[in-house]
Design an enzyme around this catalytic site. Structure first.
Site, mmCIF file in Angstrom:
data_model
loop_
_atom_site.group_PDB
_atom_site.id
_atom_site.type_symbol
_atom_site.label_atom_id
_atom_site.label_comp_id
_atom_site.label_asym_id
_atom_site.label_seq_id
_atom_site.Cartn_x
_atom_site.Cartn_y
_atom_site.Cartn_z
ATOM 1 C CG LEU A 168 -19.729 42.954 -35.061
ATOM 2 C CD1 LEU A 168 -19.243 44.211 -36.348
ATOM 3 C CD2 LEU A 168 -18.599 43.987 -33.795
ATOM 4 C CG LEU A 214 -30.138 30.508 -20.969
ATOM 5 C CD1 LEU A 214 -30.367 29.844 -19.517
ATOM 6 C CD2 LEU A 214 -30.571 29.083 -21.657
ATOM 7 C CG ASP A 267 -21.828 48.862 -50.618
ATOM 8 O OD1 ASP A 267 -21.502 48.168 -50.143
ATOM 9 O OD2 ASP A 267 -22.513 49.009 -51.914
ATOM 10 C CD GLU A 284 -28.701 43.168 -37.906
ATOM 11 O OE1 GLU A 284 -30.110 43.799 -37.316
ATOM 12 O OE2 GLU A 284 -28.640 42.611 -39.051
ATOM 13 C CG ASN A 323 -23.894 32.952 -35.595
ATOM 14 O OD1 ASN A 323 -23.729 33.715 -34.822
ATOM 15 N ND2 ASN A 323 -24.130 33.604 -37.001
ATOM 16 C CE LYS A 364 -27.487 50.661 -48.373
ATOM 17 N NZ LYS A 364 -27.594 48.833 -48.706
ATOM 18 C CB CYS A 381 -26.360 35.394 -38.624
ATOM 19 S SG CYS A 381 -25.728 37.503 -39.644
HETATM 20 C C1 UGA Z 1 -26.216 36.908 -34.343
HETATM 21 C C2 UGA Z 1 -24.571 36.312 -33.009
HETATM 22 O O1 UGA Z 1 -24.886 36.916 -31.543
HETATM 23 C C3 UGA Z 1 -24.067 37.652 -33.308
HETATM 24 O O2 UGA Z 1 -22.774 36.795 -32.861
HETATM 25 C C4 UGA Z 1 -23.142 37.589 -35.184
HETATM 26 O O3 UGA Z 1 -22.396 38.090 -35.359
HETATM 27 C C5 UGA Z 1 -24.548 37.917 -35.624
HETATM 28 O O4 UGA Z 1 -25.075 36.874 -35.462
HETATM 29 C C6 UGA Z 1 -23.930 37.295 -37.378
HETATM 30 O O5 UGA Z 1 -23.740 36.112 -37.760
HETATM 31 O O6 UGA Z 1 -23.471 38.520 -38.078
HETATM 32 P P1 UGA Z 1 -27.961 38.903 -34.525
HETATM 33 O O7 UGA Z 1 -28.052 38.612 -35.638
HETATM 34 O O8 UGA Z 1 -27.820 40.449 -34.435
HETATM 35 O O9 UGA Z 1 -26.145 38.534 -34.101
HETATM 36 O O10 UGA Z 1 -29.483 38.366 -33.269
HETATM 37 P P2 UGA Z 1 -28.640 38.228 -32.073
HETATM 38 O O11 UGA Z 1 -28.213 39.477 -30.815
HETATM 39 O O12 UGA Z 1 -28.080 36.983 -31.382
HETATM 40 O O13 UGA Z 1 -30.129 37.239 -31.429
HETATM 41 C C7 UGA Z 1 -30.964 36.439 -33.077
HETATM 42 C C8 UGA Z 1 -32.582 35.974 -31.976
HETATM 43 O O14 UGA Z 1 -32.755 35.487 -31.020
HETATM 44 C C9 UGA Z 1 -33.010 37.404 -32.419
HETATM 45 O O15 UGA Z 1 -34.216 37.312 -32.835
HETATM 46 C C10 UGA Z 1 -33.351 37.526 -30.333
HETATM 47 O O16 UGA Z 1 -34.717 38.181 -30.399
HETATM 48 C C11 UGA Z 1 -33.219 35.500 -30.533
HETATM 49 N N1 UGA Z 1 -33.040 35.923 -28.992
HETATM 50 C C12 UGA Z 1 -32.158 35.980 -28.511
HETATM 51 C C13 UGA Z 1 -33.897 35.166 -28.174
HETATM 52 O O17 UGA Z 1 -35.223 34.710 -28.386
HETATM 53 N N2 UGA Z 1 -33.729 34.962 -27.331
HETATM 54 C C14 UGA Z 1 -32.473 35.322 -26.123
HETATM 55 O O18 UGA Z 1 -32.223 35.552 -24.819
HETATM 56 C C15 UGA Z 1 -31.282 35.446 -26.784
#
Ligand code: UGA
Length: 448
Positions: free
Chosen positions: A155, A252, A31, A157, A210, A36, A262
């Site tokens: 993945l 849900l 990097d 977060e 996504n 870092k 993302c």
């Molecule tokens: C998302 C995807 O879930 C991963 O599979 C993907 O690898 C990643 O983007 C990426 O492209 O790198 P992430 O951004 O960590 O992961 O977030 P999520 O856990 O998917 O949550 C996204 C948003 O949806 C958050 O604001 C979360 O609070 C919200 N959420 C999620 C809800 O409001 N309700 C739910 O039931 C689930």
């Protein structure tokens, strides 16, 4: 295997590099960020991610991972080069590919034997083909061979370590058998389906996943609003939906809108490159439009609780875009702060159990507090934005006693509405609002 990760201190690069080292590969994360890299070589992580420090310690103990600012040395000493640099949204809603181009050119200049270049960054469909041309055009030794494969990441977060170690599937898009076999070997440790396909389909898988998750969230957020307005309870509605095997219970939970680096970025990017192919994207556009409405609805709820905006104090619990991360990129909490300020709310107090020192990143007038009670003190309305367990288990009496007015807006439905109402709060849940308010108001009107 010897693996280089370019963009190795970013979220995806770091988890991937440390994860691969922990399962027996020899990894070099490269990097440009010297600070870092220096920290990582001392075992210090630049991000908060559950379980990652333990994995890093394990990998360092086995001498399986090193961190460098030299892409050249990382490329030269590896068989597989994973590209995990960022592709942030540019001002047109497209993925900014500048870091990808830079990485590809640096890789090309240092190819000294057959290499597989695995693109893990989320990139528009067609990027792997383009990468092959960029690398060919920049090769210093025309006799050296390489293949580019697509290897999207899934993945989340907050649970990235678990997602990495126990994946649902591994997707690889390749046009060469040699490259595919090397990728199979790279992931041979993992007990899950290995799904191989052409590069373009693999690139599309990531956008489809996504965007589907985002669509599901916009759908349930809309159903939640409707449920609340007709007197139904979204929690019960979900209970009744989730046992349908065709539907299931994931993604849900209604909330303040999907945030993070993302989902919305990828939906926008998909819309953008689809339109260039003249494909219709009306569903995707609706998914984004619905997400914006979530914040407007929270502001309307606050407006209903507050009579004097100028003098009202509002507390926001949670700053990260979801629980178990310190990431504030595209956080609905930050959108809400801005929306409240735009609507004349001047006294905003915020608290997050992990995110600290954020003053400069929000607004000078926002007060950053040290505890839930500290944030709630003298407030008229408390808004739960992030589903931290810490908030779920809050001492309702203690919070109620320090507040000026009893309004609590729970955008994640993490509190027990009955307990909150019994404490004296006017509890406004997400999609259960009407029912909760009726319960609170009814005894007074009966008495009157
Ligand atoms: C998302 C995807 O879930 C991963 O599979 C993907 O690898 C990643 O983007 C990426 O492209 O790198 P992430 O951004 O960590 O992961 O977030 P999520 O856990 O998917 O949550 C996204 C948003 O949806 C958050 O604001 C979360 O609070 C919200 N959420 C999620 C809800 O409001 N309700 C739910 O039931 C689930």
């Amino acid at each position: 295997m010897k693996v280089a990760v370019i963009g190795g201190t970013g979220y995806v690069g770091l988890v991937t590099g440390i994860g691969l080292a922990s399962v027996g590969h020899n990894v070099i994360c490269a990097d440009i960020d010297e600070g870092k890299i220096c920290d990582l070589n001392k075992g210090i992580l630049p991000i908060y991610e559950k379980g990652l420090i333990k994995l890093l310690k394990k990998a360092r103990k086995k001498n399986a991972i090193t961190f460098t600012t030299s892409v050249a040395s990382a490329v030269k000493s590896s068989n597989i080069i994973i590209v995990a640099v960022g592709t942030p949204e540019n001002r047109y809603g497209d993925a900014d590919m500048s870091q990808i181009f830079k990485a590809l050119k640096a890789i090309a200049a240092n190819i000294n034997s057959y290499k597989v270049i695995a693109v893990k960054s989320t990139v528009p469909v067609g990027t792997c083909e383009m990468a092959e041309s960029v690398i060919s055009d920049n090769l210093t030794d025309m006799n050296k061979h390489f293949d580019v494969v697509s290897n999207p990441e899934f993945l989340r977060e907050g649970s990235a370590v678990k997602d990495f170690l126990y994946p649902d599937r591994i997707v690889v898009g390749a046009s060469s058998t040699r490259a595919l076999e090397m990728m199979q070997k790279l992931y041979s440790y993992f007990d899950c389906p290995f799904v191989s396909m052409d590069q373009k389909s693999s690139e599309m898988v990531k956008y489809a996943c996504n965007s589907y998750l985002a669509a599901r969230l916009s759908f349930i957020n809309e159903i939640s609003e409707i449920s609340g307005s007709v007197g139904a309870d979204i929690k019960m509605v979900i209970e009744g939906m989730k046992y349908d095997e065709r539907i299931g219970g994931h993604y849900l939970n209604p909330g303040p809108g999907f945030g993070g680096p993302c989902l919305s970025k990828d939906v926008k990017s998909l819309i953008s490159f689809s339109r260039r192919s003249n494909a219709d994207t009306s569903v995707l556009s609706a998914v984004l439009a619905r997400n914006k409405i979530q914040i407007d609805n929270i502001v309307s709820n606050v407006d209903e609780c507050i009579t004097d905006r100028k003098n009202a104090k509002v507390a926001i619990l949670g700053l990260s875009f979801k629980a178990n991360t310190d990431d504030m990129r595209n956080s609905p909490s930050i959108w809400l702060v801005k929306a409240l300020i735009d609507n004349g709310y001047d006294n905003i107090r915020v608290y997050d159990p992990i995110v600290k020192n954020i003053k400069h990143r929000i607004n000078d007038f926002v007060i950053h507090c040290n505890s839930i009670e500290d944030a709630a003190r003298d407030c008229d309305c408390l808004i739960i934005m992030t589903e931290w367990t810490h908030f779920k288990n809050m001492e309702l009496d203690a919070v109620y006693n320090v507040m000026s007015s009893p309004y609590i807006i729970d955008t994640r439905n993490i509190l027990d509405s009955n307990k909150a109402n019994e404490t004296g709060f006017v509890y406004i849940g997400n999609g259960i609002r009407k029912k909760a308010i009726e319960k609170t108001i009814l005894p007074t009107s009966v008495n009157a």
